[in-house]
Design a protein around this motif. Structure first.
Motif, PDB file in Angstrom:
ATOM      1  N   VAL A   1      -8.293  32.643  69.725  1.00 38.36           N
ATOM      2  CA  VAL A   1      -7.447  33.734  70.211  1.00 38.36           C
ATOM      3  C   VAL A   1      -8.172  34.540  71.281  1.00 38.36           C
ATOM      4  O   VAL A   1      -7.587  34.940  72.285  1.00 38.36           O
ATOM      5  CB  VAL A   1      -7.025  34.655  69.037  1.00 38.36           C
ATOM      6  N   GLY A   2      -9.457  34.780  71.077  1.00 36.95           N
ATOM      7  CA  GLY A   2     -10.217  35.546  72.044  1.00 36.95           C
ATOM      8  C   GLY A   2     -10.519  34.782  73.320  1.00 36.95           C
ATOM      9  O   GLY A   2     -10.572  35.360  74.398  1.00 36.95           O
ATOM     10  N   SER A   3     -10.707  33.466  73.201  1.00 31.65           N
ATOM     11  CA  SER A   3     -11.045  32.653  74.367  1.00 31.65           C
ATOM     12  C   SER A   3      -9.860  32.489  75.298  1.00 31.65           C
ATOM     13  O   SER A   3      -9.975  32.672  76.514  1.00 31.65           O
ATOM     14  CB  SER A   3     -11.549  31.280  73.925  1.00 31.65           C
ATOM     15  N   ASN A   4      -8.707  32.149  74.725  1.00 26.65           N
ATOM     16  CA  ASN A   4      -7.508  31.923  75.533  1.00 26.65           C
ATOM     17  C   ASN A   4      -6.269  32.150  74.669  1.00 26.65           C
ATOM     18  O   ASN A   4      -5.792  31.226  74.009  1.00 26.65           O
ATOM     19  CB  ASN A   4      -7.517  30.506  76.107  1.00 26.65           C
ATOM     20  N   PRO A   5      -5.730  33.361  74.660  1.00 28.32           N
ATOM     21  CA  PRO A   5      -4.583  33.677  73.808  1.00 28.32           C
ATOM     22  C   PRO A   5      -3.375  32.782  74.054  1.00 28.32           C
ATOM     23  O   PRO A   5      -2.689  32.391  73.102  1.00 28.32           O
ATOM     24  CB  PRO A   5      -4.263  35.134  74.178  1.00 28.32           C
ATOM     25  N   GLU A   6      -3.132  32.437  75.313  1.00 28.79           N
ATOM     26  CA  GLU A   6      -1.967  31.603  75.627  1.00 28.79           C
ATOM     27  C   GLU A   6      -2.117  30.203  75.054  1.00 28.79           C
ATOM     28  O   GLU A   6      -1.179  29.650  74.471  1.00 28.79           O
ATOM     29  CB  GLU A   6      -1.764  31.535  77.149  1.00 28.79           C
ATOM     30  N   SER A   7      -3.295  29.620  75.220  1.00 23.84           N
ATOM     31  CA  SER A   7      -3.534  28.284  74.666  1.00 23.84           C
ATOM     32  C   SER A   7      -3.478  28.314  73.146  1.00 23.84           C
ATOM     33  O   SER A   7      -3.004  27.364  72.508  1.00 23.84           O
ATOM     34  CB  SER A   7      -4.899  27.764  75.118  1.00 23.84           C
ATOM     35  N   ALA A   8      -3.956  29.417  72.564  1.00 21.82           N
ATOM     36  CA  ALA A   8      -3.926  29.547  71.105  1.00 21.82           C
ATOM     37  C   ALA A   8      -2.492  29.525  70.591  1.00 21.82           C
ATOM     38  O   ALA A   8      -2.181  28.908  69.566  1.00 21.82           O
ATOM     39  CB  ALA A   8      -4.623  30.840  70.682  1.00 21.82           C
ATOM     40  N   LYS A   9      -1.596  30.200  71.324  1.00 20.44           N
ATOM     41  CA  LYS A   9      -0.190  30.200  70.922  1.00 20.44           C
ATOM     42  C   LYS A   9       0.405  28.798  70.998  1.00 20.44           C
ATOM     43  O   LYS A   9       1.161  28.386  70.127  1.00 20.44           O
ATOM     44  CB  LYS A   9       0.602  31.151  71.824  1.00 20.44           C
ATOM     45  N   VAL A  10       0.046  28.083  72.061  1.00 18.05           N
ATOM     46  CA  VAL A  10       0.574  26.724  72.254  1.00 18.05           C
ATOM     47  C   VAL A  10       0.152  25.805  71.110  1.00 18.05           C
ATOM     48  O   VAL A  10       0.919  24.936  70.681  1.00 18.05           O
ATOM     49  CB  VAL A  10       0.095  26.147  73.608  1.00 18.05           C
ATOM     50  N   THR A  11      -1.061  26.010  70.612  1.00 18.58           N
ATOM     51  CA  THR A  11      -1.556  25.162  69.523  1.00 18.58           C
ATOM     52  C   THR A  11      -1.055  25.603  68.152  1.00 18.58           C
ATOM     53  O   THR A  11      -1.450  25.035  67.135  1.00 18.58           O
ATOM     54  CB  THR A  11      -3.099  25.144  69.518  1.00 18.58           C
ATOM     55  N   GLY A  12      -0.232  26.635  68.114  1.00 20.79           N
ATOM     56  CA  GLY A  12       0.380  27.056  66.861  1.00 20.79           C
ATOM     57  C   GLY A  12      -0.366  28.134  66.106  1.00 20.79           C
ATOM     58  O   GLY A  12      -0.033  28.437  64.955  1.00 20.79           O
ATOM     59  N   ILE A  13      -1.363  28.754  66.723  1.00 23.19           N
ATOM     60  CA  ILE A  13      -2.113  29.826  66.061  1.00 23.19           C
ATOM     61  C   ILE A  13      -1.287  31.111  66.092  1.00 23.19           C
ATOM     62  O   ILE A  13      -0.773  31.505  67.135  1.00 23.19           O
ATOM     63  CB  ILE A  13      -3.468  30.048  66.745  1.00 23.19           C
ATOM     64  N   ASN A  14      -1.166  31.755  64.958  1.00 24.13           N
ATOM     65  CA  ASN A  14      -0.429  33.018  64.851  1.00 24.13           C
ATOM     66  C   ASN A  14      -1.348  34.161  65.278  1.00 24.13           C
ATOM     67  O   ASN A  14      -2.156  34.647  64.500  1.00 24.13           O
ATOM     68  CB  ASN A  14       0.063  33.211  63.417  1.00 24.13           C
ATOM     69  N   GLU A  15      -1.203  34.567  66.529  1.00 28.47           N
ATOM     70  CA  GLU A  15      -2.094  35.586  67.085  1.00 28.47           C
ATOM     71  C   GLU A  15      -1.979  36.916  66.332  1.00 28.47           C
ATOM     72  O   GLU A  15      -2.982  37.587  66.071  1.00 28.47           O
ATOM     73  CB  GLU A  15      -1.786  35.807  68.567  1.00 28.47           C
ATOM     74  N   LYS A  16      -0.761  37.299  65.976  1.00 30.55           N
ATOM     75  CA  LYS A  16      -0.564  38.571  65.279  1.00 30.55           C
ATOM     76  C   LYS A  16      -1.285  38.582  63.932  1.00 30.55           C
ATOM     77  O   LYS A  16      -1.902  39.576  63.553  1.00 30.55           O
ATOM     78  CB  LYS A  16       0.927  38.829  65.080  1.00 30.55           C
ATOM     79  N   LYS A  17      -1.200  37.477  63.234  1.00 32.72           N
ATOM     80  CA  LYS A  17      -1.863  37.383  61.929  1.00 32.72           C
ATOM     81  C   LYS A  17      -3.386  37.510  62.081  1.00 32.72           C
ATOM     82  O   LYS A  17      -4.047  38.181  61.280  1.00 32.72           O
ATOM     83  CB  LYS A  17      -1.519  36.053  61.256  1.00 32.72           C
TER      84      LYS A  17
END
Length: 344
Positions: free
Chosen positions: A212-228
């Motif tokens: 999430v810290g490295s690349n929030p957009e890529s994290a979202k694409v991979t299915g990581i729940n940023e808010k959580k």
């Protein structure tokens, strides 16, 4: 073919530069450790009582709370956030727990610790909700809650202190007792380090925090729940602040409204000195611990060398500024060489 030949030396030069910069980023902890050792030797030459067992143990216990908080702050900084409320959260949890134990002498020390962690966790959860769900900038959310929590502390205490004579010995013993000759504070800090090491390096959630810290957009694409993830790191930070609130009050046998005022700056400084990037995405636990140790040594050594309190802050600020500039230079150099290699 000629173009390839012409570009080959440039590519080789870029690769060498990148290798050196990456090596500097990777092994900066060794440089920090060397600096700590040289500083300790220099102070020992000036004051032979610096490296006595008694003083070293005193430094270790004084640094334990700082290093525990630095672990939580590292996770927050890695997600491109910041938490300025930890000192206020620490004060609030410490004050409320102190009031409970002073009113009920039979209150279990373990239950006091759990209560402090619970209070801090709720405080951190509120901040996490503001940042993750309402989209409030971390610096704004934590600055606002810092003042609110500090206000709650004064309201709960009615502006009065709780001193050692009002606290049961069992509560004061949380931070002053020892096991096999090792202070309890140090043992608690070691437990936190081990738990954090496992969490960061051996769990999926730990890796997601860095993603999430490295690349929030890529994290979202991979299915990581940023808010959580954001709620999690601020809640963990709050829980550790609550724990340290109990440890602080137990160690100093005093609870007051301005407890740990400004302490968040020392915690952030320890993280930055340890190589945690304020831009997010990078930071190592070993570096953070070394950064906390360096802050602890400075706080102990400078007064022993009869350095003016005004100069103490100046020296500490200069070292922090140097660490920030070094982090920025390394990051820019690595990114520039990556870009050059792609062009070649």
């Amino acid at each position: 073919m000629a173009v390839h030949t012409a570009n080959a030396p440039a590519a080789e030069s870029a690769a060498k530069k990148e290798s050196k910069l990456a090596g500097l980023a990777k092994f900066r902890e060794l440089g920090l450790l060397a600096f700590i050792l040289l500083l300790a030797i220099g102070v020992q030459i000036r004051n032979p009582s610096f490296l006595t067992i008694e003083n070293v143990m005193d430094m270790a216990t004084n640094t334990a709370i700082l290093s525990i908080l630095a672990v939580g702050m590292m996770l927050v900084l890695v997600t491109r956030g910041i938490d300025l409320s930890i000192g206020a959260t620490l004060a609030l949890s410490g004050m409320l727990v102190a009031q409970i134990v002073s009113a009920s002498a039979g209150f279990s020390p373990l239950l006091a610790v759990i209560t402090g962690i619970g209070i801090g966790t709720v405080c951190g959860l509120v901040i996490g909700g503001l940042v993750a769900w309402l989209g409030v900038l971390p610096i704004i959310a934590t600055l606002a809650m810092m003042n609110i929590y500090r206000g709650f502390t004064y309201m709960a205490s009615d502006g009065k202190w709780i001193s050692s004579y009002q606290m049961p010995e069992s509560f004061v013993g949380i931070a002053t007792s020892s096991v096999l000759g090792i202070n309890t504070l140090i043992l608690i800090a070691l437990f936190i380090y081990i738990a954090a090491y496992y969490f960061i390096g051996h769990t999926r959630t730990g890796r997601q925090i860095y993603a999430v810290g490295s690349n929030p957009e890529s994290a979202k694409v991979t299915g990581i729940n940023e808010k959580k993830i954001l709620i999690l790191v601020y809640t963990l930070m709050g829980g550790l602040s609550g724990l340290c609130g109990v440890l602080w009050v137990s160690k100093f046998a005093s609870a007051q409204g301005d407890t740990a005022s400004g302490y968040e700056l020392s915690v952030i400084a320890a993280c930055i000195l340890g190589g945690v990037s304020i831009a997010g995405g990078s930071g190592k636990l070993s570096g953070v611990i070394l950064g906390a140790v360096l802050i602890g040594i400075l706080n102990n050594a400078l007064p022993m060398m009869d350095v003016s309190p005004f100069w103490q802050k100046g020296i500490e600020g200069t070292i922090i500024l140097g660490a920030v500039l070094l982090n920025a230079a390394v990051k820019r150099g690595v990114e520039r060489n990556h870009l050059l290699r792609r062009r070649i």
